[in-house]
Scaffold this motif. Structure first.
Motif, PDB file in Angstrom:
ATOM      1  N   UNK A 155       0.831  -1.215   0.000  1.00 24.43           N
ATOM      2  CA  UNK A 155       0.000   0.000   0.000  1.00 24.43           C
ATOM      3  C   UNK A 155       0.864   1.263   0.000  1.00 24.43           C
ATOM      4  N   UNK A 156       0.430   2.291  -0.737  1.00 27.75           N
ATOM      5  CA  UNK A 156       1.265   3.486  -0.875  1.00 27.75           C
ATOM      6  C   UNK A 156       0.431   4.736  -1.103  1.00 27.75           C
ATOM      7  N   UNK A 157       1.052   5.898  -0.845  1.00 26.20           N
ATOM      8  CA  UNK A 157       0.427   7.203  -1.098  1.00 26.20           C
ATOM      9  C   UNK A 157       1.440   8.073  -1.855  1.00 26.20           C
ATOM     10  N   UNK A 158       1.058   8.538  -3.035  1.00 24.97           N
ATOM     11  CA  UNK A 158       1.937   9.338  -3.885  1.00 24.97           C
ATOM     12  C   UNK A 158       1.106  10.326  -4.694  1.00 24.97           C
ATOM     13  N   UNK A 159       1.784  11.080  -5.580  1.00 20.86           N
ATOM     14  CA  UNK A 159       1.089  11.781  -6.652  1.00 20.86           C
ATOM     15  C   UNK A 159       1.440  11.053  -7.944  1.00 20.86           C
ATOM     16  N   UNK A 160       0.842  11.450  -9.056  1.00 19.47           N
ATOM     17  CA  UNK A 160       1.210  10.890 -10.358  1.00 19.47           C
ATOM     18  C   UNK A 160       2.419  11.679 -10.867  1.00 19.47           C
ATOM     19  N   UNK A 161       3.613  11.178 -10.535  1.00 26.68           N
ATOM     20  CA  UNK A 161       4.852  11.915 -10.839  1.00 26.68           C
ATOM     21  C   UNK A 161       5.042  12.094 -12.342  1.00 26.68           C
ATOM     22  N   UNK A 162       4.723  11.062 -13.096  1.00 28.87           N
ATOM     23  CA  UNK A 162       4.897  11.156 -14.551  1.00 28.87           C
ATOM     24  C   UNK A 162       4.032  12.276 -15.129  1.00 28.87           C
ATOM     25  N   UNK A 163       2.761  12.305 -14.742  1.00 25.52           N
ATOM     26  CA  UNK A 163       1.859  13.331 -15.260  1.00 25.52           C
ATOM     27  C   UNK A 163       2.250  14.721 -14.768  1.00 25.52           C
ATOM     28  N   UNK A 164       2.717  14.801 -13.531  1.00 28.61           N
ATOM     29  CA  UNK A 164       3.118  16.098 -12.970  1.00 28.61           C
ATOM     30  C   UNK A 164       4.265  16.704 -13.785  1.00 28.61           C
ATOM     31  N   UNK A 165       5.266  15.888 -14.095  1.00 27.88           N
ATOM     32  CA  UNK A 165       6.409  16.386 -14.884  1.00 27.88           C
ATOM     33  C   UNK A 165       5.969  16.666 -16.316  1.00 27.88           C
ATOM     34  N   UNK A 166       5.104  15.823 -16.844  1.00 24.23           N
ATOM     35  CA  UNK A 166       4.556  16.062 -18.185  1.00 24.23           C
ATOM     36  C   UNK A 166       3.908  17.450 -18.245  1.00 24.23           C
ATOM     37  N   UNK A 167       3.142  17.796 -17.211  1.00 26.80           N
ATOM     38  CA  UNK A 167       2.463  19.104 -17.175  1.00 26.80           C
ATOM     39  C   UNK A 167       3.470  20.251 -17.149  1.00 26.80           C
ATOM     40  N   UNK A 168       4.559  20.076 -16.355  1.00 24.79           N
ATOM     41  CA  UNK A 168       5.574  21.130 -16.249  1.00 24.79           C
ATOM     42  C   UNK A 168       6.312  21.324 -17.575  1.00 24.79           C
ATOM     43  N   UNK A 169       6.713  20.223 -18.193  1.00 28.15           N
ATOM     44  CA  UNK A 169       7.439  20.305 -19.469  1.00 28.15           C
ATOM     45  C   UNK A 169       6.524  20.842 -20.566  1.00 28.15           C
ATOM     46  N   UNK A 170       5.256  20.471 -20.518  1.00 27.68           N
ATOM     47  CA  UNK A 170       4.292  20.964 -21.514  1.00 27.68           C
ATOM     48  C   UNK A 170       4.144  22.482 -21.435  1.00 27.68           C
ATOM     49  N   UNK A 171       4.257  23.017 -20.219  1.00 25.73           N
ATOM     50  CA  UNK A 171       4.224  24.480 -20.056  1.00 25.73           C
ATOM     51  C   UNK A 171       5.371  25.104 -20.849  1.00 25.73           C
ATOM     52  N   UNK A 172       6.574  24.533 -20.697  1.00 22.73           N
ATOM     53  CA  UNK A 172       7.741  25.044 -21.432  1.00 22.73           C
ATOM     54  C   UNK A 172       7.532  24.922 -22.946  1.00 22.73           C
ATOM     55  N   UNK A 173       7.029  23.759 -23.370  1.00 19.24           N
ATOM     56  CA  UNK A 173       6.795  23.521 -24.807  1.00 19.24           C
ATOM     57  C   UNK A 173       5.803  24.542 -25.351  1.00 19.24           C
ATOM     58  N   UNK A 174       4.724  24.756 -24.624  1.00 22.25           N
ATOM     59  CA  UNK A 174       3.678  25.694 -25.065  1.00 22.25           C
ATOM     60  C   UNK A 174       4.203  27.122 -25.161  1.00 22.25           C
ATOM     61  N   UNK A 175       5.248  27.424 -24.376  1.00 27.48           N
ATOM     62  CA  UNK A 175       5.832  28.773 -24.418  1.00 27.48           C
ATOM     63  C   UNK A 175       6.891  28.902 -25.513  1.00 27.48           C
ATOM     64  N   UNK A 176       7.066  27.843 -26.303  1.00 21.11           N
ATOM     65  CA  UNK A 176       7.962  27.913 -27.456  1.00 21.11           C
ATOM     66  C   UNK A 176       9.399  27.516 -27.191  1.00 21.11           C
ATOM     67  N   UNK A 177       9.677  26.963 -25.997  1.00 20.17           N
ATOM     68  CA  UNK A 177      11.051  26.531 -25.712  1.00 20.17           C
ATOM     69  C   UNK A 177      11.410  25.308 -26.561  1.00 20.17           C
ATOM     70  N   UNK A 178      12.589  25.331 -27.148  1.00 18.06           N
ATOM     71  CA  UNK A 178      13.085  24.216 -27.953  1.00 18.06           C
ATOM     72  C   UNK A 178      14.134  23.395 -27.199  1.00 18.06           C
ATOM     73  N   UNK A 179      14.832  24.045 -26.266  1.00 17.45           N
ATOM     74  CA  UNK A 179      15.922  23.368 -25.541  1.00 17.45           C
ATOM     75  C   UNK A 179      15.559  23.338 -24.051  1.00 17.45           C
TER      76      UNK A 179
END
Length: 336
Positions: A155-179
């Motif tokens: 039994x465990x308690x966490x957040x969805x780490x994969x989705x959380x990082x996906x959301x953060x990186x998507x913010x960068x992508x949406x702002x036009x960052x390439x690197x």
């Protein structure tokens, strides 16, 4: 010598069974008798022996909590959530520091079981087959907090780490960052090597960007490793314009090293972290971060453990709490 239950019974003029009922909160005691017993307890300075009570009831109302590093703000905030719920349910805590060392972790688990704890909350890095075997053989329930068991057996308690990082990186992508770079923790820890890195790669691919190993720096959760990661990234022919960091402490090292390189956060490089500890608002510029509800993870893990210890029904063994991103001044989109 300390007073015994016999001394209290003699002083109050009642049986030892009556003293036991008063100590354990049994309602079947006359108010006048209860008052006499409590007065005798206070006068003699009697303290019930938790070990003796545990032998009689087969419960010690004690919970073992194993964490990697008590000095870490991340784990101290988690431990606070555990402690508050433990207190609410009248459990005492035995807290041990494992240094995320496998031999020490296994030794501590067995030490806790030797102390007759009623349950264990465990926080660590990689959950090995040896961990699983020890947890499965344990005579008491075990719950993981902010720790992934890839086999989903504990039994465990966490957040969805994969989705959380996906959301953060998507913010960068949406702002036009390439690197877009990522400064993560040790890859053998499944939260980093599997979940967070997977979210990073998936967001890049969904944004039409190519994954490049050169933009991934591996740290060890510390300030210094964040600083060293930036030094490494600054050697690239095409420097990153956005950096995700796996912990707030590493993020501070990242921000300060960027500034030491005479660049601005967020004008030259935007930074998003993951945790939202107190450090996020202690750095300048303040840190945009995935909000990992640390107190709640600890509190929910402890509540889940109380359910197992008290044989209550459990609807969900693998609990995933919600996350969000708090935008502050390390990104160009921020909340004033």
């Amino acid at each position: 010598m300390s007073a015994t239950i016999y001394d209290v019974a003699r002083e109050a003029g009642v049986s030892m069974a009556t003293v036991s009922r008063v100590v354990n909160g049994n309602p079947n005691v006359k108010p006048t008798t209860r008052k006499k017993v409590l007065a005798a307890i206070e006068q003699l300075g009697y303290r019930p022996n938790a070990v003796a009570r545990g032998l009689a009831s087969k419960k010690t109302t004690t919970v073992g909590v194993i964490i990697p590093d008590i000095s870490s703000i991340f784990f101290s905030e988690l431990a606070r959530g555990i402690e508050d719920i433990a207190t609410m349910y009248k459990y005492n805590i035995i807290l041990s520091n494992s240094d995320q060392n496998l031999d020490k972790e296994l030794h501590l688990i067995n030490t806790m079981l030797g102390k007759q704890v009623d349950g264990i909350v465990f926080m660590g890095g990689k959950i090995s087959e040896e961990h699983i075997r020890t947890f499965k053989q344990s005579s008491v329930p075990v719950v993981l907090a902010a720790t992934l068991d890839e086999s989903n057996q504990i039994p465990s308690v966490n957040i969805n780490y994969e989705q959380a990082v996906y959301d953060a990186i998507s913010y960068f992508v949406d702002r036009g960052h390439q690197r877009i770079a990522a400064v993560i923790g040790p890859v053998e820890d499944p939260i980093n090597g599997e979940a967070k890195l997977k979210g990073y790669r998936r967001a890049l691919e969904d944004g039409g960007l190519t994954y490049n190993d050169g933009y991934v720096a591996v740290g060890d959760y510390t300030y210094d490793s964040g600083s060293e990661a930036v030094e490494q990234l600054m050697q690239l022919p095409e420097k990153p314009t956005a950096i995700f960091t796996a912990t707030d402490e590493m993020a501070l090292g990242v921000i300060h090293q960027i500034q030491d390189n005479h660049m601005s956060v967020p004008d030259d490089i935007e930074v998003i972290s993951c945790e939202n500890t107190r450090l996020a608002q202690m750095v300048r510029p303040t840190l945009s971060t995935i909000v990992q509800p640390l107190y709640d993870i600890g509190a929910v893990a402890m509540r889940l453990l109380t359910k197992y210890m008290n044989k209550e029904s459990v609807d969900e063994e693998t609990v995933v709490l919600p996350h969000r991103i708090e935008y502050r001044h390390s990104t160009k989109e921020h909340q004033d």
